[in-house]
Design a protein around this motif. Structure first.
Motif, short mmCIF file in Angstrom:
data_model
loop_
_atom_site.label_atom_id
_atom_site.label_comp_id
_atom_site.label_asym_id
_atom_site.label_seq_id
_atom_site.Cartn_x
_atom_site.Cartn_y
_atom_site.Cartn_z
N PRO A 25 0.73 -1.08 0.03
CA PRO A 25 -0.06 0.02 -0.02
C PRO A 25 0.95 1.19 -0.06
CG PRO A 25 0.43 -1.00 2.28
CD PRO A 25 0.71 -2.11 1.28
N ASN A 26 0.30 2.33 -0.67
CA ASN A 26 0.95 3.63 -0.28
C ASN A 26 0.39 4.02 1.12
OD1 ASN A 26 1.49 3.96 -3.21
ND2 ASN A 26 -0.81 3.85 -3.29
N VAL A 204 -0.62 17.34 -3.52
CA VAL A 204 -1.30 16.80 -4.84
C VAL A 204 -0.12 16.43 -5.82
CG1 VAL A 204 -2.69 17.66 -6.84
CG2 VAL A 204 -3.54 17.92 -4.13
N GLU A 205 0.77 17.52 -6.19
CA GLU A 205 1.78 17.27 -6.97
C GLU A 205 2.54 16.09 -6.76
OE1 GLU A 205 6.11 19.49 -7.78
OE2 GLU A 205 4.28 20.87 -7.65
N TYR A 206 2.98 15.70 -5.50
CA TYR A 206 3.86 14.67 -5.48
C TYR A 206 2.96 13.55 -5.72
CZ TYR A 206 6.99 17.52 -2.50
OH TYR A 206 7.85 18.64 -2.36
N ILE A 207 1.66 13.37 -5.20
CA ILE A 207 0.81 12.08 -5.51
C ILE A 207 0.66 12.02 -6.98
CG2 ILE A 207 -1.50 11.25 -5.34
CD1 ILE A 207 -1.77 12.72 -2.83
N GLU A 208 0.64 13.11 -7.80
CA GLU A 208 0.37 12.98 -9.40
C GLU A 208 1.67 12.30 -9.93
OE1 GLU A 208 -2.81 16.21 -10.21
OE2 GLU A 208 -0.67 16.83 -10.43
N THR A 209 2.65 12.83 -9.25
CA THR A 209 4.20 12.45 -9.86
C THR A 209 4.43 11.00 -9.41
OG1 THR A 209 4.97 14.84 -9.67
CG2 THR A 209 6.60 12.79 -9.79
N MET A 210 4.44 10.65 -8.23
CA MET A 210 4.66 9.27 -7.76
C MET A 210 3.73 8.35 -8.35
SD MET A 210 6.01 10.05 -3.84
CE MET A 210 4.62 10.95 -3.17
N LEU A 315 -7.92 13.45 -1.58
CA LEU A 315 -8.34 12.11 -2.05
C LEU A 315 -9.07 12.30 -3.22
CD1 LEU A 315 -10.90 12.24 1.14
CD2 LEU A 315 -8.72 11.14 0.85
N ASP A 316 -9.32 13.38 -4.04
CA ASP A 316 -9.82 13.37 -5.35
C ASP A 316 -8.65 12.80 -6.09
OD1 ASP A 316 -12.17 14.28 -4.48
OD2 ASP A 316 -11.98 16.40 -5.28
N THR A 317 -7.20 13.32 -5.75
CA THR A 317 -6.20 12.94 -6.60
C THR A 317 -5.85 11.80 -6.53
OG1 THR A 317 -5.39 15.03 -6.34
CG2 THR A 317 -3.75 13.76 -6.88
N LEU A 318 -6.02 10.93 -5.37
CA LEU A 318 -5.79 9.46 -5.14
C LEU A 318 -6.60 8.75 -6.20
CD1 LEU A 318 -5.31 9.41 -1.47
CD2 LEU A 318 -3.54 8.94 -3.13
N LYS A 319 -7.95 9.17 -5.98
CA LYS A 319 -8.93 8.62 -6.86
C LYS A 319 -8.66 8.58 -8.34
CE LYS A 319 -12.53 9.24 -3.47
NZ LYS A 319 -13.79 9.96 -3.00
N SER A 320 -8.58 9.81 -8.72
CA SER A 320 -7.98 10.12 -10.15
C SER A 320 -6.71 9.24 -10.66
CB SER A 320 -7.67 11.64 -10.58
OG SER A 320 -8.85 12.32 -10.39
N ALA A 321 -5.70 8.98 -9.76
CA ALA A 321 -4.82 8.31 -10.15
C ALA A 321 -4.78 6.84 -9.86
CB ALA A 321 -3.61 8.77 -9.28
N GLY A 322 -6.09 6.29 -9.43
CA GLY A 322 -6.29 4.85 -8.91
C GLY A 322 -5.77 4.65 -7.84
N ARG A 323 -5.26 5.44 -6.97
CA ARG A 323 -4.51 4.86 -5.81
C ARG A 323 -5.30 4.70 -4.68
NH1 ARG A 323 1.34 3.70 -6.24
NH2 ARG A 323 1.76 4.04 -8.33
N PHE A 324 -6.46 5.45 -4.61
CA PHE A 324 -7.29 5.70 -3.29
C PHE A 324 -7.45 4.35 -2.63
CE2 PHE A 324 -11.59 5.92 -1.21
CZ PHE A 324 -11.15 6.96 -0.63
N ASP A 325 -7.71 3.06 -3.07
CA ASP A 325 -8.27 1.76 -2.52
C ASP A 325 -7.32 1.43 -1.74
OD1 ASP A 325 -10.79 2.15 -3.29
OD2 ASP A 325 -10.88 0.60 -4.96
N ASN A 326 -5.72 1.48 -2.17
CA ASN A 326 -4.72 0.84 -1.64
C ASN A 326 -3.95 1.82 -0.92
OD1 ASN A 326 -3.59 -1.57 -0.92
ND2 ASN A 326 -1.95 -1.40 -2.55
#
Length: 540
Positions: A25-26, A204-210, A315-326
């Motif tokens: 998980p992240n 948000v920037e870090y989540i999008e990049t990582m 939370l929106d960024t995680l969902k858009s990146a497909g990373r929210f669930d994990n």
């Protein structure tokens, strides 16, 4: 030779498949600064925190989770899994020593991407030996060519591959002191800058990049809010303009009733204590002072509201990146609400804005702008820490209690909205991260011998199981001391040094000092505290 290239290619293919199959998980840790225990809506507060509340509604809330009563010690313990005294933070404003590793260092070794947005406050912060020069430095009117702290202590040199935020602990939210990106000073501050939004922007920037890479990530979002000075955007303050006009006792009564209704507390074991603090008689204040006091709390609320808006963006960024669930998200605070009121500039408090406008500390004023330096004070702080007594820096429950919300759709095994009263401590965050990341805690790191972990993983609680927790928990900060064991708490207030004993199993709000009734127990717990302190205190 003919088989070397195909074999090498096969190895790369297998390695790539392993990386892509990395389902660890992240982890995101969101830390608020000087948050009252009941400030969040999901802990009984009236402040609008729908995004954090949604994490609680779908996740797990802890009701017996502890911090170290103040900024630096809590952050040190959370990041290292050790008591703060063991890694150099027996007091604020010191550097994190290298006999402990940070979560970022440990997870980085295990293949995680690591980033931090926000306040560090774990570096030696030495002022200039000249008051006017110190003020000029704080005011951004001179830089003297010196770093804010030793560069090797910055987050960028303690395991974080990316960091944006202040190195020191106090900031002007509209024009912060000690702001860095990595190890570089951030000098160009835009006119519309606001610290909380900037932290969110970077997160948000870090989540999008990582998220563009297959490797999991660890992100530490360390807000400065709602730590003084009381600075907020006008639109956020306006939401609470009339919320606090009936005073702190009314607020405490409302929150206490709300917590009972939400089944966060049982009035039998959480009796409502009297408020502590100066200026308790709201009605004795004149209209002008009541308005001023209500505005101070309105700014505090607006600052928390803004943090929550940022959580929504994360939370929106995680969902858009497909990373929210994990993604395991942990939301907590470094200590209870603060009673502090420093009414003069100095050390970490400027006296002017960058362009030379004087900053007002005293008197009646409209708080919120960078030309004012306001505080909620002890009266509001105690109400913000409902149902507990006292506040930041004290070892009473109001100083050491933190909300903790855990949210992890693919990993949390508890029923959505569950409350757990199993005790925990911020030093348990490190071993929890290690366990779910399948990472090792090193015996040595960067040629330094590493102190064995004190924290214990929270993973059993996340799985809905009973955890074998700490037999005892210890506290010490600037003379405030405590030990918790077997449903009892021995505490020594900072102000008078007389040990008090409370039966937490029956009196969680510390309303009845039973020290005189249990002298033998008091002596035993006092002895245990001294043994612990002798073990963890630094040699110097």
């Amino acid at each position: 030779m003919k088989t070397s290239l195909p074999l090498a290619g096969l190895c790369l293919l297998l390695l790539s498949a392993m990386v892509q199959a990395d389902e660890r998980p992240n982890i995101i840790v969101i830390m608020l600064d000087d948050l009252g225990y009941s400030d969040l809506g999901c802990y009984g507060g009236e402040i609008q925190t729908p995004n954090i509340d949604s994490l609680a509604q779908d996740g797990l809330r802890f009701t017996s989770f502890y911090n170290c009563a103040r900024c630096c010690p809590t952050r040190a313990a959370m990041l290292t899994g050790l008591y703060p005294h063991q890694v150099g933070l027996i007091r604020n404003g010191r550097s994190l020593t290298k006999n402990g590793v940070t979560i970022a260092e440990a997870l980085g070794n295990a293949g995680y991407q690591t980033a931090m947005a926000g306040k560090w406050h774990l570096s030696q912060t030495n002022p200039i030996d000249n008051r006017q020069k110190q003020l000029d430095w704080l005011n951004h009117q001179a830089d003297f060519g010196r770093p804010f702290a030793p560069l090797d202590t910055y987050p960028a040199n303690r395991g974080f591959q990316h960091h944006f935020g202040p190195v020191w602990g106090v900031v002007n939210y509209f024009d912060p002191f000690s702001l860095v990106d990595g190890t570089k000073v951030v000098k160009d501050i835009p006119d519309d800058f606001y610290m909380t939004d900037a932290i969110t922007d970077k997160a948000v920037e870090y989540i999008e990049t990582m998220s563009q890479k297959d490797a999991p990530f660890f992100l530490y979002v360390a807000h400065t809010a709602p730590h003084w000075p009381l600075h907020a955007k006008p639109e956020d303050i306006a939401k609470y303009e009339k919320t606090y006009i009936e005073g702190w006792q009314k607020l405490r009564d409302q929150r206490y009733a709300s917590m009972i209704e939400m089944k966060l507390i049982d009035p039998q074991s959480f009796p409502k204590p009297q408020l502590q603090g100066d200026g308790l008689d709201w009605q004795a204040l004149d209209d002008e002072h009541r308005k001023h006091m209500a505005q101070l709390m309105a700014v505090h609320a607006g600052m928390i509201d803004c943090v929550d808006q940022g959580v929504g963006r994360i939370l929106d960024t995680l969902k858009s990146a497909g990373r929210f669930d994990n993604t395991l998200i942990l939301v907590m605070a470094d200590n209870g609400a603060s009673p502090e009121r420093y009414l003069n500039p100095g050390f970490d408090r400027p006296d002017q804005t960058r362009d030379g406008r004087n900053i007002q500390y005293n008197g009646v004023f409209d708080p919120g702008s960078e030309e004012t330096w306001g505080y909620i004070g002890s009266f509001w702080a105690n109400a913000a820490n409902t149902p507990f007594r006292y506040w930041k820096a004290q070892s009473f429950e109001g100083g050491t209690h933190t909300p903790l919300i855990a949210h992890w759709p693919s990993g949390l095994k508890t029923k959505p909205g569950t409350l757990t009263d199993q005790p925990g401590h911020v030093m348990d965050i490190m071993p929890t991260c290690l366990e779910i990341a399948a990472a090792e805690y090193p015996q040595t790191y960067d040629s330094h011998k590493i102190t064995p972990l004190e924290g214990k993983s929270l993973s059993p609680i996340l799985r809905g199981e009973k955890r074998a927790g700490h037999d005892q928990l210890f506290f010490e900060h600037e003379g405030g001391k405590a030990v918790i064991a077997d449903g009892w708490k021995l505490v020594q207030p900072k102000q008078n040094g007389k040990w008090e004993l409370y039966h937490l199993a029956q009196d969680r709000t510390e309303t009845k000092n039973v020290a005189v009734d249990h002298p033998q127990l008091l002596q035993e717990m006092k002895k245990n505290w001294h043994s612990w302190f002798d073990r963890v205190k630094p040699a110097d």
